[in-house]
Design a protein around this motif. Structure first.
Motif, mmCIF file in Angstrom:
data_model
loop_
_atom_site.group_PDB
_atom_site.id
_atom_site.type_symbol
_atom_site.label_atom_id
_atom_site.label_comp_id
_atom_site.label_asym_id
_atom_site.label_seq_id
_atom_site.Cartn_x
_atom_site.Cartn_y
_atom_site.Cartn_z
ATOM 1 N N CYS A 199 0.834 -1.207 0.000
ATOM 2 C CA CYS A 199 0.000 0.000 0.000
ATOM 3 C C CYS A 199 0.869 1.258 0.000
ATOM 4 O O CYS A 199 0.542 2.247 -0.646
ATOM 5 C CB CYS A 199 -0.974 -0.001 1.183
ATOM 6 N N ALA A 200 2.015 1.194 0.687
ATOM 7 C CA ALA A 200 2.913 2.350 0.702
ATOM 8 C C ALA A 200 3.588 2.504 -0.662
ATOM 9 O O ALA A 200 3.737 3.621 -1.170
ATOM 10 C CB ALA A 200 3.954 2.194 1.801
ATOM 11 N N LYS A 235 2.396 1.662 -3.531
ATOM 12 C CA LYS A 235 1.390 2.202 -4.442
ATOM 13 C C LYS A 235 1.216 3.707 -4.215
ATOM 14 O O LYS A 235 1.248 4.498 -5.153
ATOM 15 C CB LYS A 235 0.066 1.461 -4.199
ATOM 16 N N ALA A 236 1.081 4.098 -2.941
ATOM 17 C CA ALA A 236 0.830 5.503 -2.612
ATOM 18 C C ALA A 236 2.004 6.392 -3.023
ATOM 19 O O ALA A 236 1.822 7.479 -3.574
ATOM 20 C CB ALA A 236 0.560 5.647 -1.117
ATOM 21 N N ARG A 237 3.217 5.927 -2.767
ATOM 22 C CA ARG A 237 4.395 6.747 -3.072
ATOM 23 C C ARG A 237 4.601 6.870 -4.579
ATOM 24 O O ARG A 237 4.976 7.937 -5.071
ATOM 25 C CB ARG A 237 5.647 6.147 -2.429
ATOM 26 N N GLN A 293 2.262 6.646 -6.870
ATOM 27 C CA GLN A 293 1.205 7.545 -7.341
ATOM 28 C C GLN A 293 1.584 9.001 -7.087
ATOM 29 O O GLN A 293 1.462 9.860 -7.962
ATOM 30 C CB GLN A 293 -0.112 7.243 -6.606
ATOM 31 N N CYS A 294 2.064 9.272 -5.881
ATOM 32 C CA CYS A 294 2.353 10.659 -5.516
ATOM 33 C C CYS A 294 3.485 11.228 -6.373
ATOM 34 O O CYS A 294 3.381 12.341 -6.885
ATOM 35 C CB CYS A 294 2.699 10.741 -4.036
ATOM 36 N N TRP A 346 -10.084 9.336 -8.598
ATOM 37 C CA TRP A 346 -9.914 8.416 -7.479
ATOM 38 C C TRP A 346 -10.304 6.987 -7.827
ATOM 39 O O TRP A 346 -9.802 6.042 -7.222
ATOM 40 C CB TRP A 346 -10.697 8.905 -6.256
ATOM 41 N N LEU A 397 -7.154 5.536 -8.731
ATOM 42 C CA LEU A 397 -6.078 5.560 -7.735
ATOM 43 C C LEU A 397 -6.274 4.531 -6.621
ATOM 44 O O LEU A 397 -5.312 4.064 -6.036
ATOM 45 C CB LEU A 397 -5.987 6.954 -7.104
ATOM 46 N N LEU A 398 -7.530 4.215 -6.335
ATOM 47 C CA LEU A 398 -7.775 3.332 -5.190
ATOM 48 C C LEU A 398 -7.909 1.867 -5.595
ATOM 49 O O LEU A 398 -8.190 1.562 -6.736
ATOM 50 C CB LEU A 398 -9.031 3.783 -4.443
ATOM 51 N N ARG A 402 -2.189 12.171 1.928
ATOM 52 C CA ARG A 402 -3.563 11.827 1.525
ATOM 53 C C ARG A 402 -3.573 10.492 0.777
ATOM 54 O O ARG A 402 -4.376 9.596 1.064
ATOM 55 C CB ARG A 402 -4.106 12.947 0.630
ATOM 56 N N LEU A 403 -2.630 10.335 -0.160
ATOM 57 C CA LEU A 403 -2.562 9.082 -0.922
ATOM 58 C C LEU A 403 -2.183 7.914 -0.021
ATOM 59 O O LEU A 403 -2.740 6.821 -0.126
ATOM 60 C CB LEU A 403 -1.532 9.217 -2.053
ATOM 61 N N LEU A 404 -1.231 8.169 0.862
ATOM 62 C CA LEU A 404 -0.765 7.092 1.738
ATOM 63 C C LEU A 404 -1.884 6.629 2.674
ATOM 64 O O LEU A 404 -2.108 5.425 2.842
ATOM 65 C CB LEU A 404 0.435 7.581 2.548
ATOM 66 N N ALA A 421 -5.088 6.980 2.175
ATOM 67 C CA ALA A 421 -6.136 6.338 1.373
ATOM 68 C C ALA A 421 -5.768 4.883 1.081
ATOM 69 O O ALA A 421 -6.587 3.969 1.248
ATOM 70 C CB ALA A 421 -6.350 7.105 0.068
ATOM 71 N N GLN A 422 -4.513 4.652 0.674
ATOM 72 C CA GLN A 422 -4.098 3.279 0.370
ATOM 73 C C GLN A 422 -4.084 2.419 1.638
ATOM 74 O O GLN A 422 -4.401 1.235 1.603
ATOM 75 C CB GLN A 422 -2.716 3.253 -0.283
ATOM 76 N N ALA A 477 -10.862 11.509 -0.992
ATOM 77 C CA ALA A 477 -10.012 10.322 -0.928
ATOM 78 C C ALA A 477 -10.497 9.335 0.125
ATOM 79 O O ALA A 477 -10.659 8.149 -0.155
ATOM 80 C CB ALA A 477 -8.567 10.739 -0.639
ATOM 81 N N ARG A 480 -14.010 7.543 -0.273
ATOM 82 C CA ARG A 480 -13.913 6.505 -1.304
ATOM 83 C C ARG A 480 -13.099 5.313 -0.831
ATOM 84 O O ARG A 480 -13.342 4.179 -1.239
ATOM 85 C CB ARG A 480 -13.278 7.072 -2.578
ATOM 86 N N ALA A 481 -12.097 5.586 0.021
ATOM 87 C CA ALA A 481 -11.242 4.495 0.495
ATOM 88 C C ALA A 481 -11.898 3.709 1.628
ATOM 89 O O ALA A 481 -11.312 2.764 2.146
ATOM 90 C CB ALA A 481 -9.887 5.046 0.946
#
Lengths: 96, 295, 351
Positions: A71-72, A74-76, A78-79, A92, A95-96, B47-49, B51-52, B84, B87-88
């Protein structure tokens, strides 16, 4: 989506990763991981999938992994990509 | 059984290591912070972190409620945060700096729209209001009653004390606010959470504060260090004597019921419905958290 | 998990006490304070400085951790803070100097070695493709021929001396690659220097004028070159710059010769010329082919040895007739047309 400028996201702290992206023709991915031998393929799969979902067509992606969870990763990724592509409007559902 | 909320652990939203491992400390709720703990430059990455991270099954598996403190809706980040995390699949959205019921109504409207857009069941996103100003404390009752989505209100001390022109001390400074927020929560039938105790090395001071808010009637407290979780849970756990007494009350009540007695007494004292209900709660809590350990 | 390490950015030109603490930390790691580094990221624990890392633009140096605090997360977090700080200043491509014994640690932070001076110093960069990609681009400009030469010049500004060097070198080679130092720390901005070299070499048909990169006489590869006072000359750093040239740049373009003018004035440039003989020509310092160094005498104008530094001195003294004697028409035309801005440059930067 194309990487337009150099950008980074994440950290070098344990359980995290640092992702660096730069403009490039085509996709190039370099993964440098503490756990490369064990999980190299798995990290690669997550990165590929994440780039694919974002429809990234051009960019150099360099990853320094410190044993991050998927999950990290993926998030990093993406960012860093969104920063490098200067993309403000997020979809979103992708992204999710 | 109603969700028990004693401990709400704050985690900085930009910290990957903490986000993915903190479930091991078993707080009742984990609050991922996108607001004060995240610098302006890292708002997007946090925010992304978060959410994931919310997509991970571990929280549900461990019965840990997920809460996200979003940025205020009048900042450039608040609405993006909300998009975010709803939805998550976050359990609860915590709104900082709630001053009035209108703030909650505004938040609720956005949440409902997002739920519809992403196909999440309307109403399934719960809300929590943080009260951090004199105005918020004065409006606490209307805030607490503003939405059926609200599961609780929390007092936050830092900005409130600045607003009140005082500073953190022995608790006197929070006297009115603690009472007002708690009353509002009880009037609305929702939970009440006390402020964080920021000196993580002072267990004695922490426990003294926990003892105070427990006596007042607070459900629990916001925490900034996982070390405080066990201390708090233990302080909230019933003592062996309390459990024993509660068992006697329940037994007496059940026996009275069997015999069709109108008035039940135990050791010469009359026990009525509220006492029985309270005894059942003690037993329930003891099953959940064990009996208090003395250190 | 809640670390009590406090990281902060320190400017040691403004804080003597922190400067002292940093020097002590560096001493524990057998390092000296680099005179070019003023900004440090430092880690404090319980009021004590336990780690530091210096940063000069995009170059990380002077990284030291108190031996009692090594082996945990501190080093990674420190590096992380340095990288973030550089990022905020707009630097993404980073270089790092360290001792060879630390290579593995810094590899773990995403740095890749470029060249190493045995047991002394190694230069690393934070990308696995940096120099490779640069050489790939360079190789697209490869020319056929048995004798491929090279000149690296700052040309601050381009003089008759430079022109003579290029003419001579071009006459000796099938093709000549000229690199103009690409750092904006000289009196004349890079664009101007590059343009004047191109114009002054237009009559030569077998040459390519390149904008140089971070990998050729840059702040990263050769920091001493850009120091105002030439007192401290660091031969190790010169080895770094020259080995990069020998191991990466030269093979990309098939370069086998490097031409330089003799250096009568500048101590640093003179020391660099001396180093070149060793690092480019010694068979044992590199597994890559030898690059033959050809030094040519500076030409005279009257009694003066022509040099860019002399031109700058004369410009500062507003002796324009003298300047005119020392530079090609192309350079003079530029100077004359831009006299006001040149005067301004001299006033603001000195010469």
């Amino acid at each position: 989506m194309k990487i337009k400028k150099d950008a980074m996201a994440g950290t070098l702290e344990s359980s995290d990763l640092l992702v660096k992206v730069s403009p490039n023709t085509g996709i190039e991915i370099v993964i440098n991981s503490d756990v490369n031998k064990q999980f190299g393929d798995q990290i690669r799969t997550v990165v590929d999938q994440t780039l694919n979902d974002l429809n990234v067509t051009d960019g150099l992606i360099i990853i320094d992994d410190k044993g991050a969870l998927d999950c990290a990763i993926k998030a990093r990724v993406q960012c860093a990509v969104l920063r490098g592509a200067e993309e403000e409007n997020l979809d979103w559902s992708k992204l999710l | 059984m109603k969700k028990i909320r004693r401990s709400m652990l704050f985690l900085p939203g930009a910290n990957a290591a903490m986000l993915s491992t903190s479930f091991v400390y078993k707080p009742d709720s984990i609050m991922f912070d996108l607001e004060d703990a995240v610098s302006i430059k890292e708002k997007d990455s946090a925010r992304l972190l978060v959410a994931q991270t919310l997509l991970l099954p571990v929280y549900r598996e461990h019965g840990i409620e997920t809460v996200v403190r979003i940025n205020a809706l009048n900042t450039p980040f608040g609405l993006k945060d909300l998009e975010a995390v709803v939805r998550a699949g976050v359990d609860v959205v915590r709104l900082p700096m709630t001053n009035s019921a209108e703030d909650i109504h505004e938040l609720e409207a956005h949440v409902e729209r997002i739920e519809k857009e992403c196909g999440r069941e309307v109403g399934s996103t719960k809300l929590m209001a943080a009260i951090e100003s004199a105005l918020g404390v004065v409006n606490a009752v209307s805030i607490a009653k503003a939405s059926p989505r609200l599961i609780g209100i929390a007092l936050a001390a830092f900005d409130y004390l600045v607003d009140m022109q005082t500073e953190r001390g022995d608790g006197t400074e929070l006297f009115y606010a603690r009472c007002a927020v708690l009353h509002a929560a009880r009037v609305a039938g929702i939970d009440a959470f006390d402020v964080v105790y920021s000196n993580v090395n002072d267990d004695e001071g922490f426990l003294k504060e926990v003892s105070l808010i427990k006596k007042l009637g607070y459900n629990g407290k916001s925490l900034i260090n996982p070390r405080q979780i066990e201390l708090l849970h233990n302080a909230y756990a019933p003592t062996a004597a309390e459990v024993e007494n509660a068992q006697k009350v329940v037994e007496a009540a059940e026996e009275g019921e069997r015999k069709g007695l109108g008035v039940i007494s135990l050791n010469g004292k009359m026990i009525d419905a509220p006492i029985i209900a309270r005894a059942r709660k003690v037993i329930e809590l003891a099953k959940y958290s064990g009996v208090r350990k003395e250190f | 998990m809640y670390s009590l390490v406090d990281f902060s950015v320190v400017d040691i030109s403004k804080s003597l006490s922190e400067r002292e603490q940093i020097i002590q930390l560096l001493t524990l790691s057998d390092l000296n304070l680099d005179p070019q580094v003023n900004i440090f990221i430092v880690a404090n624990m319980d009021g004590k400085m336990v780690a530091c890392a210096g940063i000069d633009n995009n170059i990380i140096k002077c990284v030291a951790i108190d031996p009692n605090y090594r082996g945990n997360q501190l080093n990674l977090t420190l590096l992380d803070h340095v990288i973030k700080y550089a990022n905020e200043q707009g630097h993404f491509h980073l270089f790092l100097y360290t001792k060879p014994e630390n290579i593995d640690f810094f590899k773990g932070c995403g740095f890749y070695p470029i060249v190493e001076i045995n047991n002394l110093v190694v230069l690393m960069e934070n990308t696995p493709v940096g120099i490779k990609q640069y050489c790939k681009q360079l190789s697209e400009q490869r020319q056929n021929g048995a004798k491929i030469g090279s000149v690296v010049m700052n040309a601050n500004p381009f003089t008759k001396g430079h022109q003579h060097l290029l003419e001579y070198a071009a006459s000796q080679c099938d093709w000549l690659h000229v690199f103009v130092v690409n750092e904006n720390v000289s009196l004349f901005p890079f664009d101007v220097r590059l343009q004047l070299v191109k114009e002054g070499a237009k009559h030569l048909k077998n040459i390519t004028v390149h904008a140089s990169s971070s990998y050729i006489i840059s702040r990263a590869t050769f920091p001493t070159y850009f120091l105002k006072d030439n007192i401290k000359i660091d031969y190790a750093y010169m080895g770094i710059d020259l080995l990069i040239f020998r191991n990466y740049i030269a093979p990309a373009l098939n370069i086998t010769y490097r031409f330089v003018g003799t250096e009568p004035y500048s101590q640093v440039t003179n020391a660099y010329n001396t180093s070149m003989r060793y690092w480019l020509q010694d068979k044992d310092v590199s597994s890559y082919p030898v690059i033959t160094l050809i030094e040519i005498q500076r030409i005279l104008e009257g009694e003066d040895i022509i040099s860019a530094s002399l031109v700058r001195k004369l410009l500062a003294a507003e002796q324009y007739e003298q300047v005119k004697r020392l530079v090609p028409d192309t350079t003079w035309n530029y100077l004359e047309a831009n006299l006001d801005s040149v005067k301004k440059l001299i006033r603001s930067k000195g010469n």
